[in-house]
Write an enzyme that holds these catalytic residues in place. Structure first.
Site, PDB file in Angstrom:
ATOM      1  N   LYS A   1      14.569   8.621  44.026  1.00  0.00           N
ATOM      2  CA  LYS A   1      15.247   7.594  44.842  1.00  0.00           C
ATOM      3  C   LYS A   1      14.242   6.692  45.522  1.00  0.00           C
ATOM      4  O   LYS A   1      14.391   5.476  45.558  1.00  0.00           O
ATOM      5  CB  LYS A   1      16.086   8.251  45.951  1.00  0.00           C
TER       6      LYS A   1
ATOM      7  N   LYS B   1       4.570  14.951  47.758  1.00  0.00           N
ATOM      8  CA  LYS B   1       5.070  14.013  48.771  1.00  0.00           C
ATOM      9  C   LYS B   1       4.015  13.637  49.805  1.00  0.00           C
ATOM     10  O   LYS B   1       4.202  12.673  50.548  1.00  0.00           O
ATOM     11  CB  LYS B   1       6.328  14.579  49.439  1.00  0.00           C
TER      12      LYS B   1
ATOM     13  N   LYS C   1       8.864  12.066  37.606  1.00  0.00           N
ATOM     14  CA  LYS C   1      10.331  12.213  37.643  1.00  0.00           C
ATOM     15  C   LYS C   1      10.995  11.004  38.301  1.00  0.00           C
ATOM     16  O   LYS C   1      10.397  10.356  39.173  1.00  0.00           O
ATOM     17  CB  LYS C   1      10.724  13.508  38.350  1.00  0.00           C
TER      18      LYS C   1
HETATM   19  N1  AQP Z   1      14.644  13.104  38.220  1.00  0.00           N
HETATM   20  C1  AQP Z   1      15.486  14.100  38.407  1.00  0.00           C
HETATM   21  N2  AQP Z   1      15.989  14.768  37.342  1.00  0.00           N
HETATM   22  C2  AQP Z   1      16.866  15.793  37.506  1.00  0.00           C
HETATM   23  N3  AQP Z   1      17.303  16.207  38.728  1.00  0.00           N
HETATM   24  C3  AQP Z   1      16.821  15.565  39.812  1.00  0.00           C
HETATM   25  N4  AQP Z   1      17.049  15.714  41.139  1.00  0.00           N
HETATM   26  C4  AQP Z   1      16.306  14.807  41.822  1.00  0.00           C
HETATM   27  N5  AQP Z   1      15.606  14.050  40.978  1.00  0.00           N
HETATM   28  C5  AQP Z   1      15.892  14.491  39.714  1.00  0.00           C
HETATM   29  C6  AQP Z   1      17.959  16.694  41.694  1.00  0.00           C
HETATM   30  O1  AQP Z   1      18.895  15.994  42.514  1.00  0.00           O
HETATM   31  C7  AQP Z   1      19.253  16.829  43.615  1.00  0.00           C
HETATM   32  C8  AQP Z   1      19.122  16.073  44.898  1.00  0.00           C
HETATM   33  O2  AQP Z   1      17.776  15.759  45.145  1.00  0.00           O
HETATM   34  P1  AQP Z   1      17.336  15.466  46.647  1.00  0.00           P
HETATM   35  O3  AQP Z   1      18.163  14.397  47.217  1.00  0.00           O
HETATM   36  O4  AQP Z   1      17.343  16.743  47.392  1.00  0.00           O
HETATM   37  O5  AQP Z   1      15.861  15.002  46.610  1.00  0.00           O
HETATM   38  P2  AQP Z   1      14.736  14.998  45.568  1.00  0.00           P
HETATM   39  O6  AQP Z   1      14.770  16.178  44.660  1.00  0.00           O
HETATM   40  O7  AQP Z   1      13.454  14.760  46.302  1.00  0.00           O
HETATM   41  O8  AQP Z   1      15.224  13.716  44.762  1.00  0.00           O
HETATM   42  P3  AQP Z   1      14.677  12.266  44.692  1.00  0.00           P
HETATM   43  O9  AQP Z   1      15.658  11.458  43.941  1.00  0.00           O
HETATM   44  O10 AQP Z   1      13.280  12.288  44.156  1.00  0.00           O
HETATM   45  O11 AQP Z   1      14.677  11.749  46.187  1.00  0.00           O
HETATM   46  P4  AQP Z   1      13.545  11.264  47.153  1.00  0.00           P
HETATM   47  O12 AQP Z   1      12.860  10.114  46.474  1.00  0.00           O
HETATM   48  O13 AQP Z   1      14.271  10.851  48.376  1.00  0.00           O
HETATM   49  O14 AQP Z   1      12.611  12.417  47.382  1.00  0.00           O
HETATM   50  C9  AQP Z   1      18.362  18.066  43.543  1.00  0.00           C
HETATM   51  O15 AQP Z   1      19.094  19.122  42.952  1.00  0.00           O
HETATM   52  C10 AQP Z   1      17.247  17.643  42.645  1.00  0.00           C
HETATM   53  O16 AQP Z   1      16.679  18.726  41.915  1.00  0.00           O
END
Ligand code: AQP
Length: 288
Positions: free
Chosen positions: A210, A126, A207
Site C-alpha cells: 500500500k 520497514k 511485494k
Molecule cells: N503483496 C501481497 N501479496 C499477498 N498478500 C499480501 N498482504 C499484504 N501485501 C500482500 C496481506 O494483506 C493483509 C493485510 O496486510 P496489512 O494491512 O496488515 O499490511 P502489510 O502486510 O504490511 O501490507 P501492505 O500492503 O504492504 O501495507 P503497508 O504498505 O501499509 O505496510 C495481510 O494478511 C498481508 O499478509
C-alpha cells in the site's frame, strides 16, 4: 521452534478465524488475493472475527493524519463487506475500539525476548533507510499476537509476509504457558496456495504494498481503481525480453502476471500457459 498442532479451542465448535488489515491506504490486489479472498471463501465454515487494525497503522507516525486514519478505517471495513464478508456471519470491528488489545499486548511484551523482535524480517524491511525508528515498529508483532490470542483463534488467514508474525505469536503463547500455565489457543497461519505474495507490477522482486502504491502509480492494482487505470498498470507491468511464458522458467514479472491471472480466473496454470505461448507479453497482460 516447533510446537504441537493446536487442539481445537472449543470442542465441537467451528474453527475460529481472526485476521486484519492496516488502514494505511487503499487496499490492493495483494491484500485481496493474499487475505481477503480467503476470509470470504471460508466464512460459512468458520467463526469469523475480522479487525481493522488501526493501532498498527500508527507505527510510522510521520505518515498518519488522524482524521484520514478514521476515514480510512471506515473505508477498509467497507471493503471487507464489499468483498463479500457477510456481517451476519462475521464480527467486524476497529482494533482501537477494544482496549483489551493494548492491555494484552503489555502482558505479552513482558514475556517476549527483545531478540525475537529484532529477527522479524518485516522490521528489517520497514526500517531500511529510515533515520528515526519508533519503538512501535519493533513491537507491533506483540500487539498482533495480542490481537490473535485474545480471541482463542485457531486460524489466521494471511499473505506470506505475515506468516513469521503468526509463528512469533505461537512462540510468545508457548513462553507464556511455560511461565504461567496454559491459557491460550495456539493459532496457525493459513496462506493461499497461489497469490500469497503478489509482487509489485513495476518491481516484481518486491511485494506489492500500500505504502509504495501511494508513491508510485503503476506499482499496484488498487481495489477501487477504475478499469482504465487497472488496464494501464497491467499493460505497463515489468516483464522481460525473453519469450518464455511457462511458469517455472518465466521471469519474476511474468510469473507474477501469470499468478494473478490464474487466481482470478480459477483456471489451471497449464491452460493459461498454453493460451499465451508464443504470443508475447501483450497477450499475457491483456488476459491478466
Ligand atoms: N503483496 C501481497 N501479496 C499477498 N498478500 C499480501 N498482504 C499484504 N501485501 C500482500 C496481506 O494483506 C493483509 C493485510 O496486510 P496489512 O494491512 O496488515 O499490511 P502489510 O502486510 O504490511 O501490507 P501492505 O500492503 O504492504 O501495507 P503497508 O504498505 O501499509 O505496510 C495481510 O494478511 C498481508 O499478509
Amino acid at each position: 521452534m516447533t510446537h504441537p498442532d493446536p487442539a481445537p479451542s472449543r470442542a465441537g465448535a467451528r474453527p475460529r478465524v481472526f485476521s486484519g488489515m492496516q488502514p494505511t491506504s487503499d487496499l490492493h490486489l495483494g491484500n485481496y488475493l493474499g487475505a481477503l479472498k480467503q476470509w470470504v471463501a471460508g466464512q460459512h465454515e468458520r467463526e469469523n472475527v475480522f479487525c481493522v487494525v488501526d493501532l498498527h497503522a500508527l507505527t510510522i507516525p510521520e505518515a498518519i493524519d488522524p482524521a484520514q486514519l478514521r476515514a480510512r478505517s471506515r473505508a477498509v471495513a467497507a471493503m471487507y463487506l464489499a468483498s463479500g464478508l457477510d456481517p451476519e456471519t462475521a464480527t467486524v470491528f476497529v482494533q482501537s475500539h477494544v482496549p483489551e488489545h493494548t492491555e494484552a499486548a503489555w502482558l505479552l511484551n513482558c514475556v517476549t525476548p527483545l531478540g525475537w523482535l529484532h529477527r522479524m524480517t518485516q522490521f528489517k524491511a520497514k526500517t531500511e533507510g529510515r533515520a528515526s525508528i519508533g519503538t512501535g515498529l519493533l513491537d507491533y508483532p506483540v500487539l498482533q499476537a495480542a490481537d490473535i490470542l485474545l480471541y482463542d483463534t485457531d486460524e489466521v488467514p494471511v499473505g506470506e509476509d505475515q506468516v513469521q508474525h503468526v509463528e512469533l505469536t505461537r512462540d510468545i503463547a508457548v513462553r507464556f504457558h511455560h511461565l504461567f500455565g496454559d491459557v491460550f489457543v495456539l493459532p496457525k497461519a493459513v496462506v493461499p496456495t497461489s497469490g500469497a505474495r503478489v509482487m509489485g507490477l513495476d518491481e516484481p522482486t518486491a511485494k506489492m504494498s500500500k505504502s509504495i502504491a501511494d508513491e508510485r502509480p503503476g506499482h499496484a492494482v488498487r481495489l477501487l481503481d477504475p478499469p482504465n487505470v487497472i488496464r494501464k498498470a497491467i499493460m505497463s507491468a515489468v516483464t522481460d525480453s525473453e519469450r518464455e511464458t511457462r511458469f517455472e522458467h518465466a521471469s519474476p514479472g511474468v510469473r507474477n502476471l501469470l499468478t494473478i491471472w490464474q487466481v482470478l480466473s480459477g483456471r489451471p496454470m497449464t491452460d493459461l500457459e498454453a493460451e499465451v505461448e508464443g504470443k508475447g507479453y501483450g497477450a499475457l497482460a491483456s488476459e491478466a
